[in-house]
Design a protein around this motif. Structure first.
Motif, mmCIF file in Angstrom:
data_model
loop_
_atom_site.group_PDB
_atom_site.id
_atom_site.type_symbol
_atom_site.label_atom_id
_atom_site.label_comp_id
_atom_site.label_asym_id
_atom_site.label_seq_id
_atom_site.Cartn_x
_atom_site.Cartn_y
_atom_site.Cartn_z
ATOM 1 N N VAL A 5 -36.289 52.101 9.464
ATOM 2 C CA VAL A 5 -35.487 53.053 10.240
ATOM 3 C C VAL A 5 -34.881 52.361 11.464
ATOM 4 O O VAL A 5 -33.699 52.556 11.788
ATOM 5 C CB VAL A 5 -36.351 54.257 10.645
ATOM 6 C CG1 VAL A 5 -35.633 55.112 11.688
ATOM 7 C CG2 VAL A 5 -36.692 55.103 9.434
ATOM 8 N N ALA A 6 -35.677 51.539 12.158
ATOM 9 C CA ALA A 6 -35.160 50.838 13.331
ATOM 10 C C ALA A 6 -34.011 49.912 12.956
ATOM 11 O O ALA A 6 -32.994 49.843 13.660
ATOM 12 C CB ALA A 6 -36.281 50.038 13.996
ATOM 13 N N ALA A 48 -28.018 47.684 10.333
ATOM 14 C CA ALA A 48 -28.300 46.869 9.151
ATOM 15 C C ALA A 48 -28.348 47.742 7.902
ATOM 16 O O ALA A 48 -28.669 48.933 7.955
ATOM 17 C CB ALA A 48 -29.627 46.136 9.325
ATOM 18 N N GLN A 49 -28.013 47.125 6.762
ATOM 19 C CA GLN A 49 -28.196 47.769 5.470
ATOM 20 C C GLN A 49 -29.632 47.501 5.024
ATOM 21 O O GLN A 49 -30.053 46.347 4.915
ATOM 22 C CB GLN A 49 -27.207 47.212 4.443
ATOM 23 C CG GLN A 49 -25.751 47.447 4.788
ATOM 24 C CD GLN A 49 -25.397 48.926 4.752
ATOM 25 O OE1 GLN A 49 -25.804 49.656 3.838
ATOM 26 N NE2 GLN A 49 -24.631 49.379 5.734
ATOM 27 N N GLY A 51 -30.669 56.900 7.399
ATOM 28 C CA GLY A 51 -29.730 55.868 6.972
ATOM 29 C C GLY A 51 -30.335 54.759 6.145
ATOM 30 O O GLY A 51 -29.687 53.728 5.926
ATOM 31 N N VAL A 52 -31.565 54.944 5.673
ATOM 32 C CA VAL A 52 -32.237 53.929 4.863
ATOM 33 C C VAL A 52 -32.077 54.274 3.385
ATOM 34 O O VAL A 52 -32.259 55.439 2.989
ATOM 35 C CB VAL A 52 -33.736 53.849 5.220
ATOM 36 C CG1 VAL A 52 -34.462 52.863 4.306
ATOM 37 C CG2 VAL A 52 -33.913 53.458 6.676
ATOM 38 N N HIS A 53 -31.753 53.265 2.569
ATOM 39 C CA HIS A 53 -31.714 53.454 1.119
ATOM 40 C C HIS A 53 -33.150 53.380 0.613
ATOM 41 O O HIS A 53 -33.803 52.350 0.725
ATOM 42 C CB HIS A 53 -30.859 52.367 0.460
ATOM 43 C CG HIS A 53 -30.704 52.546 -1.013
ATOM 44 N ND1 HIS A 53 -29.785 53.408 -1.567
ATOM 45 C CD2 HIS A 53 -31.357 51.975 -2.057
ATOM 46 C CE1 HIS A 53 -29.873 53.363 -2.885
ATOM 47 N NE2 HIS A 53 -30.817 52.488 -3.213
ATOM 48 N N THR A 54 -33.669 54.482 0.091
ATOM 49 C CA THR A 54 -35.090 54.543 -0.245
ATOM 50 C C THR A 54 -35.329 54.295 -1.729
ATOM 51 O O THR A 54 -34.681 54.884 -2.589
ATOM 52 C CB THR A 54 -35.697 55.902 0.130
ATOM 53 O OG1 THR A 54 -34.998 56.938 -0.553
ATOM 54 C CG2 THR A 54 -35.623 56.122 1.623
ATOM 55 N N ASP A 109 -44.388 47.903 14.734
ATOM 56 C CA ASP A 109 -43.644 47.910 13.469
ATOM 57 C C ASP A 109 -42.191 47.498 13.697
ATOM 58 O O ASP A 109 -41.612 46.728 12.927
ATOM 59 C CB ASP A 109 -43.673 49.307 12.850
ATOM 60 C CG ASP A 109 -45.072 49.844 12.665
ATOM 61 O OD1 ASP A 109 -46.002 49.037 12.496
ATOM 62 O OD2 ASP A 109 -45.235 51.080 12.692
ATOM 63 N N VAL A 110 -41.602 48.014 14.751
ATOM 64 C CA VAL A 110 -40.199 47.715 15.060
ATOM 65 C C VAL A 110 -40.035 46.254 15.461
ATOM 66 O O VAL A 110 -39.051 45.596 15.088
ATOM 67 C CB VAL A 110 -39.694 48.654 16.178
ATOM 68 C CG1 VAL A 110 -38.334 48.203 16.684
ATOM 69 C CG2 VAL A 110 -39.640 50.086 15.674
#
Length: 259
Positions: free
Chosen positions: A47-48, A54-55, A79-82, A245-246
């Motif tokens: 997510v960050a 970023a893609q 906005g993350v492709h899961t 995590d970030v």
């Protein structure tokens, strides 16, 4: 999506409470606010990265429960492709995160069993990845991703937080970058006399760069030619949830100037 950053591992739901201060003994504490949000090591990093433009693709496993459906949709909405695939007859990881007015937090987690029952990662899905970040929560998936990255000469990074020593010992040799939290480094090398000795052990195991984050005290890192320090800097902490995590995200222009 022609090229992307891959995050492999833990995705969960966080029940997030804000309070004024932690009690000194068990009691009932009123919360100023409550949110239900996505969490988990790999998910937070993904997510960050997406918020920085970023893609990103997130690979993991979720239970076939309502929480899993919520996590998948919430991460997509960021906005993350899961590629968070469902594991039949399993439960998604759940955490309660309690944050005080200073931004410090306590986490109570039940990891469910989706990652324990997970089917294998299809590494063909990693084709096109510019870098791969893994965490130790899904050991088999992380190892497969790290091995794929090594075979294809793609940057790889292990977010080596607190985990069973056997899992860290399994993953560190396959990672190009082994980035430990301070408690995670103790889990990896509990016998080491110093951080320097523990990081040297990670290099001897096969990592090319070994690093430990020390909170407000900054970062120590090495690639074998001495121990280097990156100092911390003062901030007004609002919420430290997911900060580690970030930090681990493998976006090249954010990597402390270490190439």
């Amino acid at each position: 999506m022609d090229s992307f950053y891959a995050c492999v591992g833990h995705a969960s739901v966080d029940h997030h409470f804000e309070i004024d201060t932690f009690a000194s003994q068990p009691t009932k504490t009123p919360a100023k606010s409550y949110r239900m949000i996505p969490g988990g090591m790999a998910a937070n990093a993904a997510v960050a990265m997406a918020r920085l433009g970023a893609q990103v693709k997130l690979f993991g496993r979720l239970g076939d429960d309502e929480i899993g459906a919520f996590v998948r949709q919430a991460v997509q909405d960021c906005g993350v492709h899961t590629l968070l695939e469902t594991v039949a007859n399993s439960y998604t990881s759940v955490s309660s995160v309690v944050v005080d007015a200073r931004g410090e937090r306590q986490i109570f987690n039940h990891r469910g069993d989706a990652l324990d029952k997970a089917h294998a990662l299809d590494v063909r899905q990693l084709t096109g990845a510019r870098a791969v970040l893994v965490d130790p929560r899904w050991r088999a998936g992380a190892l497969a991703a790290l091995q794929w990255a090594k075979a294809h000469k793609v940057l790889s990074m292990l977010d080596a937080d607190v985990a069973p020593q056997a899992d860290l010992r399994h993953l560190v040799p396959a990672a190009q970058w082994a980035v430990f939290s301070e408690p995670g480094l103790v889990c990896y090398a509990p016998h080491a006399a110093s951080h320097a000795d523990a990081l040297a052990e990670a290099l001897a195991a096969g990592a090319q760069v070994a690093m430990v984050t020390l909170g407000e005290r900054g970062v120590l890192w090495t690639r074998g030619q001495g121990l280097h320090t990156v100092p911390g800097f003062p901030v007004q902490a609002l919420d430290t949830t997911g900060a580690g995590d970030v930090f681990h995200q493998p976006v090249p222009h954010l990597r402390l100037g270490v190439h």
